[in-house]
Design a protein around this motif. Structure first.
Motif, PDB file in Angstrom:
ATOM      1  N   THR A   1     -28.790 110.605  20.807  1.00  0.00           N
ATOM      2  CA  THR A   1     -29.497 110.759  22.082  1.00  0.00           C
ATOM      3  C   THR A   1     -29.819 112.243  22.281  1.00  0.00           C
ATOM      4  OG1 THR A   1     -27.353 110.856  23.183  1.00  0.00           O
ATOM      5  CG2 THR A   1     -28.484 108.761  23.254  1.00  0.00           C
TER       6      THR A   1
ATOM      7  N   ASP B   1     -17.244 108.887  12.384  1.00  0.00           N
ATOM      8  CA  ASP B   1     -18.350 108.909  13.350  1.00  0.00           C
ATOM      9  C   ASP B   1     -19.646 108.886  12.561  1.00  0.00           C
ATOM     10  OD1 ASP B   1     -16.894 109.195  15.707  1.00  0.00           O
ATOM     11  OD2 ASP B   1     -17.122 111.369  15.796  1.00  0.00           O
TER      12      ASP B   1
ATOM     13  N   GLY C   1     -16.033 113.465  11.636  1.00  0.00           N
ATOM     14  CA  GLY C   1     -17.454 113.463  12.006  1.00  0.00           C
ATOM     15  C   GLY C   1     -18.349 113.436  10.779  1.00  0.00           C
TER      16      GLY C   1
ATOM     17  N   GLN D   1     -21.337 111.549  10.441  1.00  0.00           N
ATOM     18  CA  GLN D   1     -22.717 111.503  10.984  1.00  0.00           C
ATOM     19  C   GLN D   1     -23.716 110.795  10.072  1.00  0.00           C
ATOM     20  OE1 GLN D   1     -21.844 112.210  13.705  1.00  0.00           O
ATOM     21  NE2 GLN D   1     -20.505 113.967  13.724  1.00  0.00           N
TER      22      GLN D   1
ATOM     23  N   ASN E   1     -13.863 117.940  11.502  1.00  0.00           N
ATOM     24  CA  ASN E   1     -15.206 118.063  10.940  1.00  0.00           C
ATOM     25  C   ASN E   1     -15.020 118.221   9.430  1.00  0.00           C
ATOM     26  OD1 ASN E   1     -17.593 119.338   9.892  1.00  0.00           O
ATOM     27  ND2 ASN E   1     -18.173 119.918  11.969  1.00  0.00           N
TER      28      ASN E   1
ATOM     29  N   MET F   1     -23.994 108.557  13.192  1.00  0.00           N
ATOM     30  CA  MET F   1     -25.078 108.458  14.172  1.00  0.00           C
ATOM     31  C   MET F   1     -26.265 107.776  13.481  1.00  0.00           C
ATOM     32  SD  MET F   1     -24.965 111.950  16.420  1.00  0.00           S
ATOM     33  CE  MET F   1     -25.328 113.072  15.109  1.00  0.00           C
TER      34      MET F   1
ATOM     35  N   THR G   1     -13.799 121.385  17.602  1.00  0.00           N
ATOM     36  CA  THR G   1     -13.244 121.088  16.289  1.00  0.00           C
ATOM     37  C   THR G   1     -11.764 121.470  16.249  1.00  0.00           C
ATOM     38  OG1 THR G   1     -15.439 121.574  15.378  1.00  0.00           O
ATOM     39  CG2 THR G   1     -13.644 121.400  13.804  1.00  0.00           C
TER      40      THR G   1
ATOM     41  N   GLY H   1     -12.568 117.706  20.490  1.00  0.00           N
ATOM     42  CA  GLY H   1     -13.283 118.982  20.572  1.00  0.00           C
ATOM     43  C   GLY H   1     -14.758 118.824  20.843  1.00  0.00           C
TER      44      GLY H   1
ATOM     45  N   ARG I   1     -25.643 120.156  10.486  1.00  0.00           N
ATOM     46  CA  ARG I   1     -24.234 120.009  10.119  1.00  0.00           C
ATOM     47  C   ARG I   1     -23.837 121.023   9.055  1.00  0.00           C
ATOM     48  NH1 ARG I   1     -21.087 117.359  13.516  1.00  0.00           N
ATOM     49  NH2 ARG I   1     -19.672 116.833  11.822  1.00  0.00           N
TER      50      ARG I   1
ATOM     51  N   TYR J   1     -23.011 105.710  16.835  1.00  0.00           N
ATOM     52  CA  TYR J   1     -23.726 106.178  18.020  1.00  0.00           C
ATOM     53  C   TYR J   1     -25.214 106.314  17.747  1.00  0.00           C
ATOM     54  CZ  TYR J   1     -19.047 107.927  19.314  1.00  0.00           C
ATOM     55  OH  TYR J   1     -17.708 108.058  19.609  1.00  0.00           O
ATOM     56  N   GLN J   2     -26.024 105.859  18.697  1.00  0.00           N
ATOM     57  CA  GLN J   2     -27.448 106.193  18.606  1.00  0.00           C
ATOM     58  C   GLN J   2     -27.607 107.656  19.009  1.00  0.00           C
ATOM     59  OE1 GLN J   2     -30.190 103.660  20.732  1.00  0.00           O
ATOM     60  NE2 GLN J   2     -31.860 105.151  20.545  1.00  0.00           N
TER      61      GLN J   2
HETATM   62  C1  LIG Z   1     -16.507 115.958  19.248  1.00  0.00           C
HETATM   63  S1  LIG Z   1     -17.576 115.291  18.044  1.00  0.00           S
HETATM   64  C2  LIG Z   1     -16.503 114.871  16.649  1.00  0.00           C
HETATM   65  C3  LIG Z   1     -15.705 115.932  15.889  1.00  0.00           C
HETATM   66  C4  LIG Z   1     -16.395 117.124  15.303  1.00  0.00           C
HETATM   67  N1  LIG Z   1     -16.743 118.013  16.390  1.00  0.00           N
HETATM   68  C5  LIG Z   1     -17.603 116.796  14.488  1.00  0.00           C
HETATM   69  O1  LIG Z   1     -18.695 116.832  15.018  1.00  0.00           O
HETATM   70  O2  LIG Z   1     -17.433 116.539  13.302  1.00  0.00           O
HETATM   71  C6  LIG Z   1     -17.863 113.682  18.699  1.00  0.00           C
HETATM   72  C7  LIG Z   1     -18.953 112.810  18.104  1.00  0.00           C
HETATM   73  O3  LIG Z   1     -19.935 112.515  19.081  1.00  0.00           O
HETATM   74  C8  LIG Z   1     -21.142 112.174  18.438  1.00  0.00           C
HETATM   75  N2  LIG Z   1     -22.238 112.844  19.152  1.00  0.00           N
HETATM   76  C9  LIG Z   1     -22.270 114.101  19.620  1.00  0.00           C
HETATM   77  N3  LIG Z   1     -23.455 114.341  20.241  1.00  0.00           N
HETATM   78  C10 LIG Z   1     -24.187 113.212  20.147  1.00  0.00           C
HETATM   79  C11 LIG Z   1     -25.516 112.833  20.579  1.00  0.00           C
HETATM   80  N4  LIG Z   1     -26.315 113.683  21.203  1.00  0.00           N
HETATM   81  N5  LIG Z   1     -25.928 111.570  20.328  1.00  0.00           N
HETATM   82  C12 LIG Z   1     -25.125 110.694  19.696  1.00  0.00           C
HETATM   83  N6  LIG Z   1     -23.875 110.995  19.246  1.00  0.00           N
HETATM   84  C13 LIG Z   1     -23.416 112.242  19.474  1.00  0.00           C
HETATM   85  C14 LIG Z   1     -21.044 112.607  16.995  1.00  0.00           C
HETATM   86  O4  LIG Z   1     -20.987 111.474  16.168  1.00  0.00           O
HETATM   87  C15 LIG Z   1     -19.732 113.385  16.953  1.00  0.00           C
HETATM   88  O5  LIG Z   1     -19.052 113.194  15.743  1.00  0.00           O
END
Ligand SMILES: C[S@@+](CC[C@H](N)C(=O)[O-])C[C@H]1O[C@@H](n2cnc3c(N)ncnc32)[C@H](O)[C@@H]1O
Ligand code: SF4
Length: 417
Positions: free
Chosen positions: A199, A165, A126, A128, A103, A167, A70, A68, A140, A196-197
Motif C-alpha cells: 500500500t 513477510d 522480512g 518481501q 531483516n 508483499m 530492525t 521495529g 531493500r 501484505y498487499q
Molecule cells: C517492521 S517490518 C518487518 C521487519 C524488518 N523491518 C524488515 O522490513 O525486514 C514489517 C512488515 O510490514 C510490511 N510492510 C511495511 N510497509 C508496508 C506497506 N506500505 N505495504 C504493505 N506492507 C508493508 C513488510 O512486509 C514488512 O516486512
C-alpha cells in the motif's frame, strides 16, 4: 451493567532503527546514521519497563514481540538482557512466545542460535519478494539468496517457528511473479506467512513519487492465486494477511486482534491496558522520535482513556480482521459495553450480507472482508459516521497509528458496492 474483564497481556518492544529506510514504509523507523546507541537505548527501555511494570503487577505476560524498525541490529546479548529485565519486572509465562523481527540483510550482529539461546522462540523475517528486481524497486538491502540463507540458519538453529513477510502487487509484478514469490517462500518451510498487499502510505517516498503499481483487479487476481497456493500447501488463513500451519498462529498478534492488552516499550510504542475496577481502558503513547524518547524526562508513557463511543469501532477494527471473527460475549468482556451498543449495526450488517453468524460467533463474510471499510464505518460514533469515508480513514489511521505491531490496513478501501 456488563462486566469488563481483564484480558490477556502481551509486551511489545520497539526498536526504531534500520540500515536504510525503505521507500514504502511508514513504520516508526529511521535510517541509522553513525553508531547504534545500543547501551543507551537498552538502559532507557529498562527504565521504561520499570516505570510501567507496577500497573500490570500480578498479571501474566503471554508473549513478547521485539519489533521495529530492525531489532536484529541489536546483539543477542542485548536481547538477553532485556528479557532478563522483563522476567524480573513482570510475570512472564514460562511458555511465552518471544518473537524477534529480523531483516535478512541485517542479522550479522549475531547467529540465530545465539538469539535462541537468549530466549527468542520465534523469528519474523522480512523477505518481501524473491525477485531481485522487485527487491531493488522496494529499496531493500538484501538479495533473495540472503533470505534463503537466513531461513536455512533458522532451521539449523531449530527455530522452525518462523514467519516470512511477503508483499504482493509490487511495481511491475504480474500474477505469475506473485505466485512465484509464494512458491519460493513455501520452499523455505516457514510455519507462518504474512502476505501484505503493498500500500502507498502517506508521507513515504512512494507517496511522493509513486511507482507504477498493478491495478486493483490485478491485485485481486494475485491474491486469489496466492491464496490457493498457500491453502494447498497446508497453511490456514486466520487473519486478513496472516497464514499459519496448525498451531503456529502468532499468539502475540492474535492478542491484538482479540482486543487484548499490551504494554508498549520504546520509541513510538503504544500500549493498551484494561482496568476493570475503574471500568477504564487506557492507551499509552511514547515519543516517536528516538532522540526525544531517549531524552524524555518522564520515564513512563503518556496515558489517555479510550472514550466509550470509540470502543465498538476499535473492537471491530481488530476482531473483524480474524477469519473466525469474535464470540458475542467477548464484546462486553473486552469493552464493558452492553450488546445493545452494537446490536442494531450488527443486525443491519447481517442483513446486508457483510457479517455472518455461526452459534455465538460473528465474522466478516467474504463480501464483508472485501468491503471491510463499509462494515467498519457502521461502528463509528454517529457524527463521524455521517461524515463518511474520510472520517473512516481518519479513525482507521488513528487506530492504526496506535498499533505498533501488525500491519493494520484494510485489504480493500472500497466503500459501497
Ligand atoms: C517492521 S517490518 C518487518 C521487519 C524488518 N523491518 C524488515 O522490513 O525486514 C514489517 C512488515 O510490514 C510490511 N510492510 C511495511 N510497509 C508496508 C506497506 N506500505 N505495504 C504493505 N506492507 C508493508 C513488510 O512486509 C514488512 O516486512
Ligand atoms: S520495512 Fe522494515 S527495514 Fe524497511 S524501513 Fe520499514 S521497518 Fe525498516
Amino acid at each position: 451493567m456488563p462486566q469488563l474483564r481483564t484480558p490477556p497481556l502481551a509486551l511489545y518492544v520497539h526498536f526504531p532503527w534500520c540500515v536504510r529506510k525503505c521507500p514504502y514504509c511508514d513504520f516508526n523507523s529511521y535510517t541509522l546514521h553513525g553508531q547504534l546507541p545500543e547501551g543507551q537505548y537498552l538502559a532507557r527501555l529498562e527504565q521504561d519497563l520499570e516505570a510501567q511494570a507496577p500497573q500490570v503487577a500480578g498479571r501474566e505476560v503471554i508473549s513478547v514481540f521485539f519489533g521495529g524498525g530492525t531489532p536484529s541490529l541489536f546483539s543477542p546479548q542485548s536481547i538477553a538482557r532485556l528479557l532478563e529485565a522483563a522476567r524480573r519486572q513482570l510475570s512472564l509465562a514460562p511458555d511465552a512466545e518471544v518473537t524477534l523481527e529480523a531483516n535478512p540483510g541485517a542479522i550479522e550482529r549475531g547467529a540465530f542460535r545465539e538469539y535462541r539461546d537468549a530466549g527468542i522462540t520465534r523469528v519474523s523475517l522480512g523477505a518481501q519478494s524473491f525477485d531481485a528486481t522487485r527487491l531493488t524497486a522496494l529499496g531493500r538491502i538484501h538479495s533473495p539468496q540472503d533470505t534463503r540463507a537466513a531461513a536455512a540458519e533458522l532451521h539449523a538453529a531449530a527455530l522452525t517457528n518462523f514467519n516470512l513477510d511477503l508483499m504482493y502487487a509490487l511495481p511491475g509484478q504480474d500474477v505469475r511473479g506473485a505466485v512465484r514469490d509464494v512458491e519460493e517462500a513455501l520452499a523455505l518451510a516457514p510455519a507462518h506467512l504474512s502476505h501484505y498487499q503493498l500500500t502507498v502510505e502517506p508521507g513515504t517516498v512512494f507517496a511522493a513519487r509513486p511507482p507504477p503499481l498493478p491495478d486493483e483487479d490485478l491485485a485481486d487476481a494475485m491474491l486469489d492465486e496466492c491464496a490457493g497456493q498457500l491453502a494447498s500447501a497446508g497453511l490456514h488463513r486466520y487473519e486478513v494477511s496472516a497464514w499459519a500451519r496448525a498451531g503456529a498462529q502468532c499468539r502475540h498478534n492474535l492478542n491484538y486482534w482479540v482486543f487484548g492488552d499490551y504494554l508498549g516499550l520504546g520509541a513510538g510504542a503504544h500500549g493498551k491496558l484494561t482496568f476493570p475496577a475503574s471500568g477504564l481502558i487506557v492507551r499509552t503513547t511514547q515519543s516517536r522520535e528516538p532522540r526525544r524518547y531517549l531524552a524524555a524526562a518522564e520515564a513512563g508513557p503518556q496515558r489517555r482513556t479510550i472514550e466509550c463511543e470509540q470502543l465498538p469501532f476499535e473492537f471491530m477494527l481488530n476482531t473483524l480482521r480474524l477469519t473466525a471473527g469474535f464470540a458475542a460475549p467477548s464484546f462486553s468482556e473486552r469493552t464493558g459495553l452492553p450488546w445493545e451498543a452494537i446490536g442494531p449495526e450488527i443486525d443491519a450488517a447481517l442483513a446486508r450480507g457483510l457479517l455472518e453468524r455461526g452459534g455465538d460467533r460473528y465474522r466478516a463474510s467474504e463480501r464483508g472482508l472485501r468491503f471491510l471499510n463499509e462494515l467498519l464505518l457502521r461502528f463509528l460514533p454517529e457524527s463521524p459516521r455521517k461524515a463518511g469515508p474520510s472520517a473512516l480513514s481518519m479513525a482507521t489511521a488513528k487506530a492504526r497509528a496506535e498499533i505498533t505491531g501488525p500491519l493494520f490496513t484494510a485489504r480493500r478501501g472500497a466503500v459501497g458496492e
